[in-house]
Scaffold this active site. Sequence first.
Site, short mmCIF file in Angstrom:
data_model
loop_
_atom_site.label_atom_id
_atom_site.label_comp_id
_atom_site.label_asym_id
_atom_site.label_seq_id
_atom_site.Cartn_x
_atom_site.Cartn_y
_atom_site.Cartn_z
N ARG A 17 0.83 -1.21 0.00
CA ARG A 17 0.00 0.00 0.00
C ARG A 17 0.86 1.26 0.00
NH1 ARG A 17 -3.90 -0.50 4.80
NH2 ARG A 17 -4.56 1.57 4.14
N CYS A 66 12.45 -1.75 15.36
CA CYS A 66 12.47 -0.51 16.15
C CYS A 66 13.93 -0.05 16.28
CB CYS A 66 11.86 -0.76 17.53
SG CYS A 66 12.03 0.65 18.64
N ASP A 69 -3.22 8.08 4.47
CA ASP A 69 -2.33 8.31 3.33
C ASP A 69 -1.56 9.64 3.40
OD1 ASP A 69 -4.25 10.29 2.50
OD2 ASP A 69 -5.38 8.73 1.45
N HIS A 99 -6.93 7.76 12.52
CA HIS A 99 -6.46 6.38 12.35
C HIS A 99 -4.96 6.32 12.07
CE1 HIS A 99 -10.84 4.99 11.32
NE2 HIS A 99 -10.64 5.17 12.61
N GLY A 102 -17.01 11.28 1.71
CA GLY A 102 -16.32 10.09 1.23
C GLY A 102 -16.03 9.04 2.28
#
Length: 246
Positions: A70, A152, A104, A119, A191
């Site tokens: 993604r 990490c 995004d 989020h 949306g």
Amino acid sequence: MTSDLRALATRLRNARRLTILTGAGVSAASGVPTFRGQDGLWRQHRPEDLATPEAFGRDPRLVWEWYAWRREKIALCRPNAAHEVIAAWSRAFPECQVVTQNVDDLHVGAGTRNLTRIHGSIWELSCWDGCAKGAPGWRDERVPLGELPPRCPHCGGLARPAVVWFGEALGGGNLRAAIEATACDLFLTVGTSAVVYPAAGLVEEARRQGAFTAEINLEETPASGTVDLTVRGGAEVLLPRVAELL
Ligand code: BJW
């Protein structure tokens, strides 16, 4: 349709406090896949396999492969006209809050002010083990990311995408900020399928507090029946038309 857009423009003109809640549909015209619907990500993948802490605990590499894919797609995407209009309003209105469910960061790219990313961001990572330095998260925009799963940098443990998965609480004061933003004159939801909570409850909370509520979406959603005004169509088409009417 034109009369609805005019009505929305009038509401905007008279609003002092504007809040805009956005979802994946705002980024669709940029080429970012949505979650639900015909070409949505959840058509090919089960959320419980990829977007829960349990899934990550079971198979961190599989989850990271999906996020790495993604990230590669999103890295090629640019803000569209809907992001641009929202960014312009965030600068022009005396009090404008933008709450996005999108990870995004295209709203960031468009220069949106007063933005709450409830989020998280696909461009941020945090320590899965929650070590003191890694828990707050860090930015990593490398595409490709390198060896998966990433580590990490502070404790050497597993890193995770700093996004909110199902069953996880919204972090960092973001839920409080989103709820505070429901105290407004006009609440515009754009949306989003309005099925994922707590985000989906914000429009009703705004209405309960006296806001005029409006929805822009290609399709009907659970919110459509309760908002004061719904306009059907692409956000990237309708928002510029409303902006022209202001
Ligand atoms: C266009 C368009 C164009 C297309 N123009 N429009 C109350 C009731 C029931 C369940 C729950 C509840 N409260 C909590 C829950 C559980 C759960 C939940 O909501 N489940 C439901 C699905 C049943 N919620 C949670 O688990 C949340 N956490 C929580 O509540 O924690 C409580 C807690 C407290 C204390 C301790 C512990 C826990 C967390 C939810 C996290 C959601 N995460 C995801 C993934 C993020 C990371 C990632 O990207 O990988 O967030 S899931 C996914 O859905 C993503 C999105 O942000 C989110 C919403 O999707 P969105 O944006 O609406 O996209 P779509 O695809 O659904 O819709 C697109 C829309 O656009 C469509 O309507 C199209 O028509 C439209 N569209 N093109 C205009 N051009």
